[in-house]
Design an enzyme around this catalytic site. Structure first.
Site, mmCIF file in Angstrom:
data_model
loop_
_atom_site.group_PDB
_atom_site.id
_atom_site.type_symbol
_atom_site.label_atom_id
_atom_site.label_comp_id
_atom_site.label_asym_id
_atom_site.label_seq_id
_atom_site.Cartn_x
_atom_site.Cartn_y
_atom_site.Cartn_z
ATOM 1 C CG HIS A 1 -1.888 -1.183 1.202
ATOM 2 N ND1 HIS A 1 -2.615 -1.559 2.289
ATOM 3 C CD2 HIS A 1 -2.183 -2.090 0.227
ATOM 4 C CE1 HIS A 1 -3.318 -2.648 2.000
ATOM 5 N NE2 HIS A 1 -3.069 -2.988 0.753
ATOM 6 C CG HIS B 1 -7.584 -3.017 -1.771
ATOM 7 N ND1 HIS B 1 -7.038 -1.951 -1.083
ATOM 8 C CD2 HIS B 1 -6.771 -4.075 -1.517
ATOM 9 C CE1 HIS B 1 -5.962 -2.358 -0.431
ATOM 10 N NE2 HIS B 1 -5.780 -3.651 -0.679
ATOM 11 C CG ASP C 1 -3.450 -5.003 -2.934
ATOM 12 O OD1 ASP C 1 -2.981 -4.210 -2.105
ATOM 13 O OD2 ASP C 1 -4.264 -5.907 -2.636
ATOM 14 C CG HIS D 1 -0.116 -9.354 -2.718
ATOM 15 N ND1 HIS D 1 -0.196 -8.030 -3.106
ATOM 16 C CD2 HIS D 1 -0.965 -9.494 -1.676
ATOM 17 C CE1 HIS D 1 -1.044 -7.406 -2.303
ATOM 18 N NE2 HIS D 1 -1.533 -8.273 -1.438
HETATM 19 ZN ZN LIG Z 1 -3.932 -4.580 -0.318
#
Ligand SMILES: [Zn+2]
Length: 308
Positions: A78, A237, A241, A264
């Site tokens: 973030h 979001h 990310d 991720h």
């Molecule tokens: Zn996140």
């Protein structure tokens, strides 16, 4: 010239670490041109320096962390996203714990912090990583790809099969030729499910997790009294990310990113696939602003990023 940026002054914040649940102090310090984003674990003796580097990324199950000599800095995505969004190229990040504070679960508090410190343009051209040919990475039904593009855009779709998420838009496209990071992306919070939070906490994880730093859902609905910040906050979001994860390559990308159900781990894999193909990318800078694509001028051409 499209210039590199750092902060005008030192700025400090404290917050809770999502996983450890402990108080964490974060100090952001200006850095010289071509330093990049460099994390420092100042609680270790001697302090450990971990530069942003896609090959140092570890533990991508819930967040993106960097690891060196068995020590970590977790939950960097973030902050990295806010740095990418505001075009900060060079910064020292001091932290006294193995994770960056979660703050409100979005990147908006980091944006506020960076703006409070002031942003300084430096006497060196900004370096972009320009994608020259498509690269793709798949894992089952999840995939991510990068295509050549004279700017930076992200298109993301999610599938959760959850009534609260399915009620919102589950795909979004953000193109910084027209969108603003601060207005359109920064406020989107991370999200999780009550039963997962309970399970993780019983295993000593997500000890700092609460309704103050995430959208939390039970089986049917969002539990946060204030509701959602954006109508499509969940998928937004995921874009937030991805911007942070991709910025771990050390430069802003000139590319269009498309992803389905990625997280991720896949964001890190696509960077590795890209970097390992020497034909697929080049580092470019724009000494003459007129030579820069309009989308780049829109995003980074002003002395300061747009306020909204
Ligand atoms: Zn996140």
């Amino acid at each position: 010239m499209i210039r590199q940026r750092t902060l005008k002054s030192i700025v400090k914040a404290t917050g809770v670490g999502l996983h450890g649940g402990r108080k964490v102090t974060l100090v952001l310090r200006p850095a010289a041109p071509d330093t990049g984003i460099v994390f420092h674990r100042v609680d270790l003796d001697p302090p450990l320096t971990l530069p942003a580097d896609p090959y140092a990324v570890c533990d991508t199950r819930m967040c993106s962390g960097l690891e060196k000599n068995g020590e970590k800095v977790g939950t960097v995505e973030h902050l990295m996203s806010a740095l990418a969004g505001l075009g900060i190229d060079n910064l020292h990040v001091d932290v006294d714990a193995p994770e960056i504070p979660i703050l409100d679960g979005s990147s908006a508090p980091f944006v506020f912090l960076l703006q409070s410190a002031g942003i300084e343009e430096q006497k060196a051209p900004k370096k972009f990583l320009r994608v020259k040919k498509p690269v793709e990475y798949r894992e089952g039904d999840k995939w991510v790809r990068l295509d050549p593009y004279d700017g930076f855009s992200l298109e993301f779709s999610i599938v959760f099969d959850h009534p609260a998420i399915d009620r919102t838009a589950t795909s979004v496209k953000v193109d910084f030729a027209t969108h603003s990071y601060i207005r359109d992306v920064a406020r989107a919070r991370t999200f999780g499910f009550m039963q997962d939070v309970e399970f993780m906490q019983s295993n000593g994880l997500a000890l700092g997790g609460s309704l103050d730093n995430a959208i939390v859902m039970d089986e049917y609905r969002v539990l946060n009294a204030e509701g959602l910040r954006y109508a499509d906050e969940f998928v937004k979001h995921k874009v937030l990310d991805a911007i942070g994860d991709l910025y771990l390559c050390g430069h802003p990308l000139l590319a269009s990113y498309t992803a389905h159900k990625a997280g991720h781990a896949l964001n890190n894999q696509i960077l590795r696939v890209l970097l390992e193909d020497r034909e697929a990318w080049e580092v470019v800078s724009f000494e003459q602003p007129r030579a820069a694509p309009p989308a780049v001028v829109h995003q980074f051409g002003d002395a300061l990023p747009a306020q909204a």
